[in-house]
Enzyme design. Structure first.
Site, PDB file in Angstrom:
ATOM      1  N   SER A  12     -13.738 101.266  36.110  1.00 23.61           N
ATOM      2  CA  SER A  12     -13.211 101.182  34.582  1.00 23.61           C
ATOM      3  C   SER A  12     -14.443 100.627  34.214  1.00 23.61           C
ATOM      4  O   SER A  12     -14.912  99.533  34.531  1.00 23.61           O
ATOM      5  CB  SER A  12     -11.958 100.476  34.324  1.00 23.61           C
ATOM      6  OG  SER A  12     -12.202 100.259  33.040  1.00 23.61           O
ATOM      7  N   TYR A  32      -7.422  92.037  35.619  1.00 23.04           N
ATOM      8  CA  TYR A  32      -7.934  93.466  35.567  1.00 23.04           C
ATOM      9  C   TYR A  32      -9.573  93.647  35.745  1.00 23.04           C
ATOM     10  O   TYR A  32     -10.089  94.504  36.484  1.00 23.04           O
ATOM     11  CB  TYR A  32      -7.080  94.260  34.520  1.00 23.04           C
ATOM     12  CG  TYR A  32      -7.646  95.539  34.586  1.00 23.04           C
ATOM     13  CD1 TYR A  32      -6.939  96.422  35.383  1.00 23.04           C
ATOM     14  CD2 TYR A  32      -8.455  96.189  33.740  1.00 23.04           C
ATOM     15  CE1 TYR A  32      -7.267  97.814  35.324  1.00 23.04           C
ATOM     16  CE2 TYR A  32      -8.785  97.537  33.682  1.00 23.04           C
ATOM     17  CZ  TYR A  32      -8.189  98.447  34.442  1.00 23.04           C
ATOM     18  OH  TYR A  32      -8.519  99.903  34.519  1.00 23.04           O
TER      19      TYR A  32
END
Length: 263
Positions: A139, A152
């Protein structure tokens, strides 16, 4: 189906995983689809068989559980042409001082441990025969350290670094290894045009960009011009300036939440 290339896709029951499955079926791959829910996998597989006529097998597994992870590792060790490590979890946006430790450990188990274990299971057969591909989904958050997503962002930074290093270690062996770093992507749960991170990308666009980058042998793929620009700046600007430009008060807002929750 002799001679047909095989791809295994994790997290295949929805979102980017389902988009990967659809694109790979259209490209003529025989598929092994894995996710936790058997019913959604079976429905997806039936639709893909009807539209494309190819072989689609399902392998329900929870990759955060030892038995589920081992089952997928065993399938990969038997040989596959392409592994798409798509399974991952974001969880809610919250300061680290507020979030439940078990939820953060779950992110590490799925985003990091499963990615490492499955890459390791798939790689030796590919190296042995001199062909194959691994696409790990990371990501842009791994470059931006967004407040409210400490674990995350850290897990995705790990996936990016890990994949680029494995790619270097397989240079000249006939195996392509690429990390795909999308920004916010449109799903049923996330409609609209933009998120705080940037524009919502079409899943099919992200999937094609990642697969094309893998086929071209590129180590890193960031789909979308705006996200490419953000990652370029984040990689080359001083980190303090990156925080000033991209966070825009995120840190203070998350600090306020943490203070209120722990008062």
């Amino acid at each position: 189906m002799t001679g047909t290339r095989t791809a295994l896709v994790t997290g295949a029951s929805g979102g980017l995983g389902a988009a990967f499955a659809a694109e790979l079926a259209a490209r003529g791959y025989a598929l092994v689809l894995t996710a936790r829910g058997r019913d959604r996998l079976e429905a997806l597989a039936a639709g893909l068989r009807e539209r494309h006529g190819g072989e689609v097998a399902v392998l329900p597994a929870d990759l955060t559980e030892p038995a589920g992870l081992a089952a997928v590792e065993e399938r990969l060790a038997a040989g596959t042409d392409l592994l798409v490590n798509n399974a991952g979890t974001f969880g809610g946006v919250a300061p680290f001082a507020v979030g439940a430790v078990a939820a953060e450990e779950h992110k590490i188990a799925l985003n990091v441990v499963a990615t490492v274990r499955l890459t390791r299971a798939a790689l030796p057969p590919m190296v042995g025969r001199g062909s194959g591909g691994i696409l790990n989904v990371s990501s842009v958050a791994g470059f931006l350290n967004a407040p409210g997503g400490a674990v995350y962002c850290a897990t995705k930074a790990f996936v990016t670094s890990f994949t680029e290093t494995v790619r270097a270690e397989t240079t000249g062996l006939g195996v392509s290894v690429t990390v795909l770093c999308p920004g916010a992507t449109r799903t049923d749960a996330r409609p609209g045009r933009r998120s705080r991170l940037g524009p919502l990308l079409d899943p099919a666009f992200v999937v094609r960009a990642g697969l094309d980058a893998l086929a071209a042998g590129r180590p890193l793929c960031v789909p979308g011009l705006e996200y490419k620009s953000r990652v370029l700046l984040a990689r080359h600007m001083p980190r303090g300036l990156t925080r000033t430009i991209f966070h825009r008060g995120w840190g203070r807002s998350q600090a306020s939440v943490a203070k209120e929750a722990n008062s």
